[in-house]
Write a protein that holds these residues in place. Structure first.
Motif, PDB file in Angstrom:
ATOM      1  N   MET A  98       9.182  65.073  19.793  1.00  0.00           N
ATOM      2  CA  MET A  98      10.368  65.420  20.599  1.00  0.00           C
ATOM      3  C   MET A  98      10.735  66.889  20.412  1.00  0.00           C
ATOM      4  O   MET A  98      11.020  67.598  21.380  1.00  0.00           O
ATOM      5  N   GLY A  99      10.713  67.349  19.161  1.00  0.00           N
ATOM      6  CA  GLY A  99      11.068  68.741  18.866  1.00  0.00           C
ATOM      7  C   GLY A  99      10.115  69.700  19.555  1.00  0.00           C
ATOM      8  O   GLY A  99      10.533  70.732  20.098  1.00  0.00           O
ATOM      9  N   GLY A 100       8.830  69.355  19.550  1.00  0.00           N
ATOM     10  CA  GLY A 100       7.824  70.204  20.211  1.00  0.00           C
ATOM     11  C   GLY A 100       8.096  70.300  21.699  1.00  0.00           C
ATOM     12  O   GLY A 100       8.062  71.391  22.290  1.00  0.00           O
ATOM     13  N   ILE A 101       8.393  69.165  22.324  1.00  0.00           N
ATOM     14  CA  ILE A 101       8.644  69.155  23.774  1.00  0.00           C
ATOM     15  C   ILE A 101       9.937  69.917  24.080  1.00  0.00           C
ATOM     16  O   ILE A 101       9.989  70.729  25.017  1.00  0.00           O
ATOM     17  N   LEU A 102      10.968  69.679  23.270  1.00  0.00           N
ATOM     18  CA  LEU A 102      12.252  70.340  23.513  1.00  0.00           C
ATOM     19  C   LEU A 102      12.127  71.866  23.408  1.00  0.00           C
ATOM     20  O   LEU A 102      12.685  72.607  24.206  1.00  0.00           O
ATOM     21  N   THR A 103      11.365  72.335  22.439  1.00  0.00           N
ATOM     22  CA  THR A 103      11.276  73.781  22.199  1.00  0.00           C
ATOM     23  C   THR A 103      10.249  74.459  23.101  1.00  0.00           C
ATOM     24  O   THR A 103      10.473  75.574  23.573  1.00  0.00           O
ATOM     25  N   PHE A 104       9.131  73.795  23.351  1.00  0.00           N
ATOM     26  CA  PHE A 104       8.039  74.481  24.053  1.00  0.00           C
ATOM     27  C   PHE A 104       7.725  73.876  25.421  1.00  0.00           C
ATOM     28  O   PHE A 104       6.935  74.443  26.180  1.00  0.00           O
ATOM     29  N   GLY A 105       8.305  72.730  25.748  1.00  0.00           N
ATOM     30  CA  GLY A 105       7.952  72.054  26.992  1.00  0.00           C
ATOM     31  C   GLY A 105       8.631  72.655  28.211  1.00  0.00           C
ATOM     32  O   GLY A 105       9.635  73.353  28.099  1.00  0.00           O
ATOM     33  N   ASN A 106       8.058  72.385  29.396  1.00  0.00           N
ATOM     34  CA  ASN A 106       8.721  72.800  30.634  1.00  0.00           C
ATOM     35  C   ASN A 106       9.716  71.703  31.047  1.00  0.00           C
ATOM     36  O   ASN A 106       9.754  70.624  30.436  1.00  0.00           O
ATOM     37  N   GLU A 107      10.504  71.972  32.063  1.00  0.00           N
ATOM     38  CA  GLU A 107      11.562  71.025  32.457  1.00  0.00           C
ATOM     39  C   GLU A 107      10.997  69.660  32.823  1.00  0.00           C
ATOM     40  O   GLU A 107      11.558  68.622  32.487  1.00  0.00           O
ATOM     41  N   THR A 108       9.842  69.664  33.527  1.00  0.00           N
ATOM     42  CA  THR A 108       9.253  68.376  33.929  1.00  0.00           C
ATOM     43  C   THR A 108       8.856  67.573  32.688  1.00  0.00           C
ATOM     44  O   THR A 108       9.120  66.363  32.609  1.00  0.00           O
ATOM     45  N   GLN A 109       8.229  68.243  31.731  1.00  0.00           N
ATOM     46  CA  GLN A 109       7.815  67.519  30.516  1.00  0.00           C
ATOM     47  C   GLN A 109       9.037  66.981  29.775  1.00  0.00           C
ATOM     48  O   GLN A 109       9.044  65.849  29.296  1.00  0.00           O
ATOM     49  N   LYS A 110      10.092  67.812  29.695  1.00  0.00           N
ATOM     50  CA  LYS A 110      11.303  67.357  28.993  1.00  0.00           C
ATOM     51  C   LYS A 110      11.897  66.133  29.686  1.00  0.00           C
ATOM     52  O   LYS A 110      12.244  65.140  29.030  1.00  0.00           O
ATOM     53  N   LYS A 111      12.005  66.225  31.033  1.00  0.00           N
ATOM     54  CA  LYS A 111      12.635  65.111  31.771  1.00  0.00           C
ATOM     55  C   LYS A 111      11.760  63.863  31.767  1.00  0.00           C
ATOM     56  O   LYS A 111      12.253  62.738  31.801  1.00  0.00           O
ATOM     57  N   THR A 112      10.439  64.057  31.729  1.00  0.00           N
ATOM     58  CA  THR A 112       9.548  62.897  31.776  1.00  0.00           C
ATOM     59  C   THR A 112       9.532  62.158  30.440  1.00  0.00           C
ATOM     60  O   THR A 112       9.587  60.925  30.400  1.00  0.00           O
ATOM     61  N   TYR A 113       9.429  62.915  29.347  1.00  0.00           N
ATOM     62  CA  TYR A 113       9.161  62.246  28.066  1.00  0.00           C
ATOM     63  C   TYR A 113      10.360  62.080  27.137  1.00  0.00           C
ATOM     64  O   TYR A 113      10.452  61.077  26.425  1.00  0.00           O
ATOM     65  N   LEU A 114      11.255  63.086  27.123  1.00  0.00           N
ATOM     66  CA  LEU A 114      12.323  63.010  26.106  1.00  0.00           C
ATOM     67  C   LEU A 114      13.218  61.774  26.247  1.00  0.00           C
ATOM     68  O   LEU A 114      13.482  61.102  25.234  1.00  0.00           O
ATOM     69  N   PRO A 115      13.682  61.433  27.465  1.00  0.00           N
ATOM     70  CA  PRO A 115      14.564  60.246  27.523  1.00  0.00           C
ATOM     71  C   PRO A 115      13.885  58.968  27.012  1.00  0.00           C
ATOM     72  O   PRO A 115      14.520  58.140  26.358  1.00  0.00           O
ATOM     73  N   LYS A 116      12.591  58.830  27.274  1.00  0.00           N
ATOM     74  CA  LYS A 116      11.871  57.635  26.794  1.00  0.00           C
ATOM     75  C   LYS A 116      11.784  57.638  25.265  1.00  0.00           C
ATOM     76  O   LYS A 116      11.930  56.606  24.608  1.00  0.00           O
ATOM     77  N   LEU A 117      11.528  58.822  24.704  1.00  0.00           N
ATOM     78  CA  LEU A 117      11.370  58.911  23.241  1.00  0.00           C
ATOM     79  C   LEU A 117      12.710  58.761  22.525  1.00  0.00           C
ATOM     80  O   LEU A 117      12.800  58.080  21.500  1.00  0.00           O
ATOM     81  N   THR A 118      13.751  59.391  23.065  1.00  0.00           N
ATOM     82  CA  THR A 118      15.057  59.293  22.388  1.00  0.00           C
ATOM     83  C   THR A 118      15.589  57.856  22.450  1.00  0.00           C
ATOM     84  O   THR A 118      16.271  57.404  21.533  1.00  0.00           O
ATOM     85  N   ALA A 119      15.249  57.145  23.521  1.00  0.00           N
ATOM     86  CA  ALA A 119      15.733  55.755  23.665  1.00  0.00           C
ATOM     87  C   ALA A 119      14.921  54.775  22.828  1.00  0.00           C
ATOM     88  O   ALA A 119      15.258  53.597  22.740  1.00  0.00           O
ATOM     89  N   GLY A 120      13.811  55.261  22.252  1.00  0.00           N
ATOM     90  CA  GLY A 120      12.964  54.355  21.469  1.00  0.00           C
ATOM     91  C   GLY A 120      12.098  53.474  22.349  1.00  0.00           C
ATOM     92  O   GLY A 120      11.401  52.577  21.877  1.00  0.00           O
TER      93      GLY A 120
END
Ligand SMILES: Cc1cc2nc3c(=O)[nH]c(=O)nc-3n(C[C@H](O)[C@H](O)[C@H](O)COP(=O)(O)OP(=O)(O)OC[C@H]3O[C@@H](n4cnc5c(N)ncnc54)[C@H](O)[C@@H]3O)c2cc1C
Length: 381
Positions: A98-120
């Motif tokens: 998550m930290g890698g995506i948040l810091t280095f990811g583009n908006e699409t990557q953040k929107k695609t993956y972070l909500p799924k990962l933060t929700a478990g």
């Protein structure tokens, strides 16, 4: 009674710690022995934990996280590590992704993956080590060849925590010849063609956490799954390892707290009534308590610096080194002083000892932490 530490936790951290303890008591502790024996990972608990809002305290609320406090994040990791640390390590590793995506990811990557990962809903895994490159992580050889529209990955990763249980893998591969700048990071989902899980390792501790080989055979990864720029993969990996090493330190603090509290309960109870050398055990454990207090202060300082986005490289290495060594020493003495009871599985004491050993190795062995600190010292004096 629990050990008291200073300074007292702030209200947000107290609430997060209490919630984590409730979760731990209700869902992890009752079946911990059985899961350790059967080497079972409760994947369902990741979703449950995510729904409780505890997985991603350090990630922005925009992506479903707790709002960005590392103080709260490491408190969760520490509380979870007071029993079997496998769940704690898996959550800590998922946070590296998550930290890698948040810091280095583009908006699409953040929107695609972070909500799924933060929700478990999804779990992340971090794939850097290879059979020939553990400490010398930059010696990795997994080949990522540029092809039209993406990259073709071929090679093996080893010792991947949550291998087979994870949904998203942050994979470091070689895109160029330069030792460090020839490494790039890729986001690989579990069902990608050409990617499969290899051998699951049998190991001393962390039994319920899967540790596997990952196999890539002409595995096509589209350009959209490159994280950050081509050649930035090693920087991305190291930046997340700094975060992770404090997490490993928090795991060590969790084990040490549980082990010291257990020894104190024993000294206050029947064991203490008959023990001939009660005073000397108490003296030894008082020193462990003092070291633990110091480590907890370091974790708090590092968390606050991370919240302010400051460099914590040396502090992270120091915390990982001190906390994992403390966890190992305390748990070894606990097993030893409890004699045959300490050696028995049912007492759930020997697991502290087995799990603590992993903390001295994972995310860079303690010799590597010494090297990190020594290299920075060269620039200081
Ligand atoms: C429980 C567990 C979980 C793990 N999870 C992951 C994961 O999720 N993802 C991942 O990528 N990796 C993971 N690893 C792998 C881990 O990062 C490596 O095991 C670690 O970096 C050490 O590498 P190695 O095992 O190849 O040992 P080596 O690098 O071969 O080292 C062997 C010994 O030599 C020492 N040594 C090496 N170089 C030096 C030096 N320069 N100076 C002094 N001593 C040195 C080491 O300290 C060690 O004692 C995990 C490991 C464990 C134990």
């Amino acid at each position: 009674m629990a050990l008291i530490f200073y300074p007292p936790t702030q209200s947000d951290e107290t609430a997060v710690r209490q919630k984590t303890q409730e979760f731990y008591q209700k869902w992890i502790l009752p079946t911990a022995l059985e899961e350790d024996r059967k080497e079972l990972f409760r994947r369902d608990l990741v979703s449950l934990f995510g729904k409780a809002g505890l997985i991603a305290q350090a990630i922005s609320k925009d992506f479903g996280g707790g709002g960005g406090s590392y103080r709260c994040h490491y408190s969760v990791i520490e509380e979870l590590a007071k029993g079997p640390i496998a769940f704690s390590v898996s959550i800590s590793v998922s946070n590296l992704v998550m930290g890698g995506i948040l810091t280095f990811g583009n908006e699409t990557q953040k929107k695609t993956y972070l909500p799924k990962l933060t929700a478990g809903e999804w779990l992340g895994a971090f794939a850097l080590s290879e059979p020939q490159s553990g400490s010398d992580a930059a010696g990795l050889m997994l080949r990522a060849t540029k092809v039209p529209g993406g990259y073709s990955l071929t090679g093996n990763k080893s010792w991947c925590s949550s291998g087979g249980n994870a949904d998203l893998y942050l994979v470091m591969g070689r895109t160029g010849e330069h030792k460090t700048k020839g490494i790039s990071s890729f986001l690989v989902t579990q069902n990608t063609q050409g990617f499969r899980i290899g051998k699951r390792e049998k190991k001393l501790g962390l039994k319920s956490s899967a540790l596997t080989e990952l196999i890539f055979e002409n595995c096509f990864i589209p350009d959209s799954q490159l994280l950050g720029k081509e050649g930035a993969g090693f920087e991305i990996a190291l930046s997340q390892l700094d975060t992770g090493r404090i997490g490993i330190g928090a795991c060590g603090a969790g084990i040490a707290t549980a082990a010291i509290e257990r020894m104190q309960k024993e000294l206050n109870g029947d064991f203490g009534k008959t023990c001939l050398f009660k005073e000397s055990i108490a003296q030894q454990f008082s020193e462990y308590y003092a070291r633990l207090q110091a480590i907890k202060l370091l974790i708090t300082t590092a968390s606050e610096l991370k919240d302010k986005k400051q460099n914590i490289k040396v502090l992270a290495a120091q915390i990982k080194l001190l906390a994992s060594d403390l966890a190992m020493e305390v748990s070894q003495d606990l097993v030893h002083f409890l004699g045959e009871r300490g050696f028995q599985e049912e007492e759930q004491v020997e697991r502290f000892f087995r799990d603590a050993k992993a903390l001295q190795i994972v995310e860079g062995t303690n010799q590597i932490q010494q090297l990190v600190i020594a290299r920075e010292m060269e620039n200081m004096v």
